[in-house]
Design an enzyme around this catalytic site. Structure first.
Site, PDB file in Angstrom:
ATOM      1  N   SER A 130       0.785  -1.225   0.000  1.00  0.00           N
ATOM      2  CA  SER A 130       0.000   0.000   0.000  1.00  0.00           C
ATOM      3  C   SER A 130       0.826   1.290   0.000  1.00  0.00           C
ATOM      4  O   SER A 130       0.454   2.276   0.633  1.00  0.00           O
ATOM      5  CB  SER A 130      -0.942  -0.003   1.210  1.00  0.00           C
ATOM      6  OG  SER A 130      -2.114   0.621   0.852  1.00  0.00           O
ATOM      7  N   ASP A 175      -7.207   0.150   2.558  1.00  0.00           N
ATOM      8  CA  ASP A 175      -5.875   0.724   2.774  1.00  0.00           C
ATOM      9  C   ASP A 175      -5.963   2.084   3.457  1.00  0.00           C
ATOM     10  O   ASP A 175      -5.237   2.365   4.416  1.00  0.00           O
ATOM     11  CB  ASP A 175      -5.134   0.847   1.435  1.00  0.00           C
ATOM     12  CG  ASP A 175      -4.989  -0.504   0.759  1.00  0.00           C
ATOM     13  OD1 ASP A 175      -5.281  -1.522   1.400  1.00  0.00           O
ATOM     14  OD2 ASP A 175      -4.589  -0.532  -0.415  1.00  0.00           O
TER      15      ASP A 175
HETATM   16  P1  NG1 Z   1      -2.721  -3.117  -2.892  1.00  0.00           P
HETATM   17  O1  NG1 Z   1      -2.225  -4.436  -2.589  1.00  0.00           O
HETATM   18  O2  NG1 Z   1      -2.073  -2.077  -2.039  1.00  0.00           O
HETATM   19  O3  NG1 Z   1      -2.653  -2.791  -4.341  1.00  0.00           O
HETATM   20  C1  NG1 Z   1      -5.384  -3.353  -3.298  1.00  0.00           C
HETATM   21  C2  NG1 Z   1      -6.507  -2.356  -2.990  1.00  0.00           C
HETATM   22  C3  NG1 Z   1      -7.278  -2.726  -1.719  1.00  0.00           C
HETATM   23  C4  NG1 Z   1      -7.702  -4.189  -1.734  1.00  0.00           C
HETATM   24  C5  NG1 Z   1      -6.475  -5.071  -2.043  1.00  0.00           C
HETATM   25  C6  NG1 Z   1      -6.835  -6.551  -2.150  1.00  0.00           C
HETATM   26  C7  NG1 Z   1      -6.251   0.006  -3.580  1.00  0.00           C
HETATM   27  C8  NG1 Z   1      -5.696   1.327  -3.189  1.00  0.00           C
HETATM   28  N1  NG1 Z   1      -5.974  -1.013  -2.784  1.00  0.00           N
HETATM   29  O4  NG1 Z   1      -4.306  -3.111  -2.443  1.00  0.00           O
HETATM   30  O5  NG1 Z   1      -8.402  -1.881  -1.601  1.00  0.00           O
HETATM   31  O6  NG1 Z   1      -8.738  -4.432  -2.646  1.00  0.00           O
HETATM   32  O7  NG1 Z   1      -5.860  -4.685  -3.249  1.00  0.00           O
HETATM   33  O8  NG1 Z   1      -7.426  -7.004  -0.971  1.00  0.00           O
HETATM   34  O9  NG1 Z   1      -6.934  -0.095  -4.581  1.00  0.00           O
END
Ligand code: NG1
Length: 406
Positions: A130, A175
């Site tokens: 994140s 996040d």
């Molecule tokens: P990351 O792993 O930081 O790309 C994303 C989404 C979350 C969630 C996760 C899977 C964004 C900012 N973050 O996180 O909301 O869906 O994947 O659980 O879109």
């Protein structure tokens, strides 16, 4: 959340802007313990903020200009104006995270005071930890501070979840919630629509290791299309099965009414009959992962590391087989860790590359590290060094610290 900062805030800021910054925003990254790829279906999740973070040193400006510089050389300087002209689309550079945040704050709070902002981070980029939301939430706190606004963190997390959609990723709100609202020593149970958070203490003797697979999961690039495809598939599966188990107009993306309309086994039996690949396995993951979250929360409260680890392992299998967001590299890290004595291991974050999260007791940590360093090798020939296996600790949410005399 305010603390006092003593000393020189940032040499980097001083070097780039020619005068000192006067406050610092620190925004943590996160790992998700359980509840993967279900936040955008409005189902509860259980993430934890970590000590790796993005640091923004800031000085207000007298105009509405925002200048951002990044210590990472690949990221060129960004300039934007706090005005309606921000209503342009994304440009697929790192500035989109700032533009999305600024645009939302202009719209919601009418902010006008600009800032010079220097960004430094020890969070790996595109690793599922994140870094993107840490940046956008950090920029938001920086701009709110220079504009004299103190916003309730839960309210801000909701605004920032919507704001990050500016980048083109149809993400959920996990996040932003954990980055803005976490408390040290705890994971955060997050419920959506409305956003509600509950701290769940993490036992001090549980060890969480994060291992980066070496495969980038660039959500402003290739991974974005797959991520958005998954969110669309979830919506389609929901709308199809709703006709068989629900009453009235199908919810757009909210799986909670579906899980209330039928028990999970009945739901999966109906799904078997009415859905096909890929919607069937996507729904199977969503439903089974939703059930794992309360089970994992209970295991965490009971300090039952074996039960928690088993749930992590099941989550990984489901993400690998039904949700198809794992990679051979992540699978290999998970298997090596399990064989070396981990209580559990799984990919964390969106997957499609990125990092794995490993849970173990202290006495197993060295064996797991040794196995990963000696035996992991990606098809591209990437191996792991000791310092690429990071022990992460449950950390607090983002802070704003004023420089003394700044
Ligand atoms: P990351 O792993 O930081 O790309 C994303 C989404 C979350 C969630 C996760 C899977 C964004 C900012 N973050 O996180 O909301 O869906 O994947 O659980 O879109």
């Amino acid at each position: 959340m305010k603390e006092h900062f003593h000393g020189v805030p940032s040499k980097f800021f001083q070097d780039r802007f020619g005068y000192p910054a006067n406050f610092i925003v620190r925004a943590p990254g996160r790992v998700n313990l359980i509840g993967e790829h279900i936040d955008y279906s409005l189902l509860p999740v259980l993430p934890m903020a970590i000590q790796l973070r993005t640091t923004l040193t800031v000085r207000p400006r007298k105009d509405s200009h925002v200048r951002l510089v990044n210590a990472k050389k690949a990221y060129s300087d960004i300039e934007l104006e706090l005005s309606a002209s921000l209503e342009t689309g994304p440009t697929s550079d790192w500035g989109d995270y700032a533009r999305g945040a600024a645009q939302a704050l202009v719209r919601e709070y009418g902010i006008t005071v600009g800032a010079d902002i220097a960004v430094e981070s020890n969070l790996p980029v595109a690793a599922g930890l994140s870094s993107s939301s840490a940046l956008s939430c950090g920029v938001a706190l920086a701009l709110l501070t220079v504009n004299g606004h103190t916003i309730d963190r839960v309210e801000l997390a909701e605004i920032m979840a919507a704001a990050e959609q500016y980048t083109g990723t149809q993400g959920g709100g996990m996040d932003q919630a954990v980055i803005l609202c976490a408390r040290g020593g705890s994971a955060l149970k997050v419920n959506f629509a409305p956003l509600q958070i509950r701290e769940v203490e993490v036992p001090g003797d549980w060890v969480f290791l994060v291992t980066y697979s070496g495969i980038v999961a660039e959500k402003s690039g290739a991974a974005q299309a797959t991520y958005n495809t998954r969110t669309r598939e979830c919506r389609e599966a929901l709308q199809t099965i709703w006709g068989w188990v629900g009453k009235g107009i199908p919810p757009k993306r909210d799986y909670r009414p579906l899980l209330e309309a039928a028990n999970p086994q009945d739901l999966l039996n109906v799904a078997d009959k009415v859905l096909r690949v890929p919607l069937l396995p996507r729904l199977r993951h969503t439903v089974s992962e939703a059930l794992r979250v309360p089970d994992a929360e209970a295991a965490l409260r009971m300090q039952d590391i074996d039960a928690f680890g088993r749930i992590m392992n099941l989550s990984h299998e489901s993400l690998r087989d039904d949700y198809e967001v794992s990679t051979p590299e992540l699978d290999r890290i998970v298997i090596l860790s399990q064989q070396a004595g981990a209580a559990g291991a799984r990919l964390t974050g969106a997957g499609l590359g990125g990092a794995a999260l490993i849970l173990c007791t202290k006495d197993k940590e060295q064996a797991i590290r040794k196995s990963l360093v000696e035996e992991y090798c990606s098809p591209q020939g990437k191996t792991l060094s000791e310092n690429e296996i990071v022990s992460v600790i449950p950390s607090g949410g983002a802070t704003v610290a004023r420089a003394v005399g700044g």
